[in-house]
Design a protein around this motif. Structure first.
Motif, PDB file in Angstrom:
ATOM      1  N   PRO A 274      40.613  44.349  33.460  1.00  0.00           N
ATOM      2  CA  PRO A 274      40.400  43.728  34.776  1.00  0.00           C
ATOM      3  C   PRO A 274      38.961  43.284  35.030  1.00  0.00           C
ATOM      4  O   PRO A 274      38.706  42.604  36.022  1.00  0.00           O
ATOM      5  N   LEU A 275      38.042  43.644  34.157  1.00  0.00           N
ATOM      6  CA  LEU A 275      36.643  43.256  34.342  1.00  0.00           C
ATOM      7  C   LEU A 275      36.329  41.921  33.683  1.00  0.00           C
ATOM      8  O   LEU A 275      35.191  41.473  33.711  1.00  0.00           O
ATOM      9  N   ARG A 276      37.333  41.266  33.122  1.00  0.00           N
ATOM     10  CA  ARG A 276      37.129  39.985  32.439  1.00  0.00           C
ATOM     11  C   ARG A 276      36.866  38.821  33.388  1.00  0.00           C
ATOM     12  O   ARG A 276      36.494  37.740  32.948  1.00  0.00           O
ATOM     13  N   ALA A 277      37.092  39.038  34.680  1.00  0.00           N
ATOM     14  CA  ALA A 277      36.844  37.991  35.680  1.00  0.00           C
ATOM     15  C   ALA A 277      36.356  38.661  36.956  1.00  0.00           C
ATOM     16  O   ALA A 277      36.742  39.799  37.245  1.00  0.00           O
ATOM     17  N   PRO A 278      35.536  37.972  37.743  1.00  0.00           N
ATOM     18  CA  PRO A 278      35.028  38.573  38.974  1.00  0.00           C
ATOM     19  C   PRO A 278      36.075  38.690  40.088  1.00  0.00           C
ATOM     20  O   PRO A 278      35.924  39.481  41.003  1.00  0.00           O
ATOM     21  N   LEU A 279      37.132  37.908  39.986  1.00  0.00           N
ATOM     22  CA  LEU A 279      38.192  37.919  40.990  1.00  0.00           C
ATOM     23  C   LEU A 279      39.545  37.942  40.295  1.00  0.00           C
ATOM     24  O   LEU A 279      39.810  37.127  39.410  1.00  0.00           O
ATOM     25  N   LEU A 280      40.372  38.887  40.683  1.00  0.00           N
ATOM     26  CA  LEU A 280      41.762  38.915  40.257  1.00  0.00           C
ATOM     27  C   LEU A 280      42.607  38.751  41.510  1.00  0.00           C
ATOM     28  O   LEU A 280      42.293  39.335  42.561  1.00  0.00           O
ATOM     29  N   ILE A 281      43.642  37.969  41.404  1.00  0.00           N
ATOM     30  CA  ILE A 281      44.571  37.795  42.517  1.00  0.00           C
ATOM     31  C   ILE A 281      45.925  38.296  42.029  1.00  0.00           C
ATOM     32  O   ILE A 281      46.552  37.693  41.163  1.00  0.00           O
ATOM     33  N   ALA A 282      46.339  39.445  42.569  1.00  0.00           N
ATOM     34  CA  ALA A 282      47.639  40.010  42.212  1.00  0.00           C
ATOM     35  C   ALA A 282      48.726  39.196  42.901  1.00  0.00           C
ATOM     36  O   ALA A 282      48.639  38.909  44.090  1.00  0.00           O
TER      37      ALA A 282
END
Length: 179
Positions: A76-84
């Motif tokens: 989950p740290l591969r991008a600054p924003l995750l949208i579930a």
């Protein structure tokens, strides 16, 4: 035909992104537009969850817990924003569960197109842990909800080589009704 057609043709998945990300206000504008997908009976059988900062570490711990491991996954740290992307099923005598999931998927895809067109790098990631109890609990999912995956969002890095995706030959995929 321009605009939407060109945006769709230019779309690509960005597996690596920079630390830049859209603001909450920018997301609200794009989600409002993405929510215009076809939705039988206007049930809105979906919702989205923003994960930023330490939220991603919470998800990383839940992923490892789902895999029976200690610590936390760095995925989950591969991008600054995750949208579930959450399918939030509604009781309906007219709209079956599969159709409601299709609406939630349509919102996610539309949002990914809008984010891409706005200059953000996006990739839709899934995995077996989207159906795990630990990950569902971390997202606060209800009994009539399922996680469909996450849009990983960040800045588009300078890219050498590459370019557009190979064009799709639609001829073998589009046919007429058999006689």
């Amino acid at each position: 035909m321009t605009g939407a057609l060109e945006a769709v043709r230019a779309r690509r998945s960005w597996s690596k992104v920079t630390d830049a990300a859209p603001t909450h206000a920018e997301l609200l504008r794009l989600v409002s537009a993405a929510g215009r997908v076809a939705d039988h009976s206007s049930l809105r059988p979906w919702r989205l969850i923003e994960l930023r900062g330490s939220d991603r570490e919470v998800l990383g711990r839940a992923i490892h817990k789902a895999d029976g491991e200690k610590g936390h996954s760095t995925k989950p740290l591969r991008a600054p924003l995750l949208i579930a992307v959450v399918a939030s099923y509604r009781k309906s005598g007219k709209v079956p569960r599969w159709e409601q999931e299709a609406v939630a998927s349509g919102v996610a895809h539309m949002l990914s197109l809008l984010l891409d067109e706005a200059g953000w790098g996006v990739i839709w990631r899934t995995g077996h842990y989207t159906r795990s109890k630990a990950v569902a609990k971390a997202h606060g999912l209800g009994k009539d909800e399922e996680l469909l995956g996450w849009l990983y969002v960040g800045g588009k890095p300078e890219r050498s080589g590459g370019g557009r995706r190979k064009a799709l030959d639609a001829r073998p995929l589009l046919s007429r009704m058999p006689a």
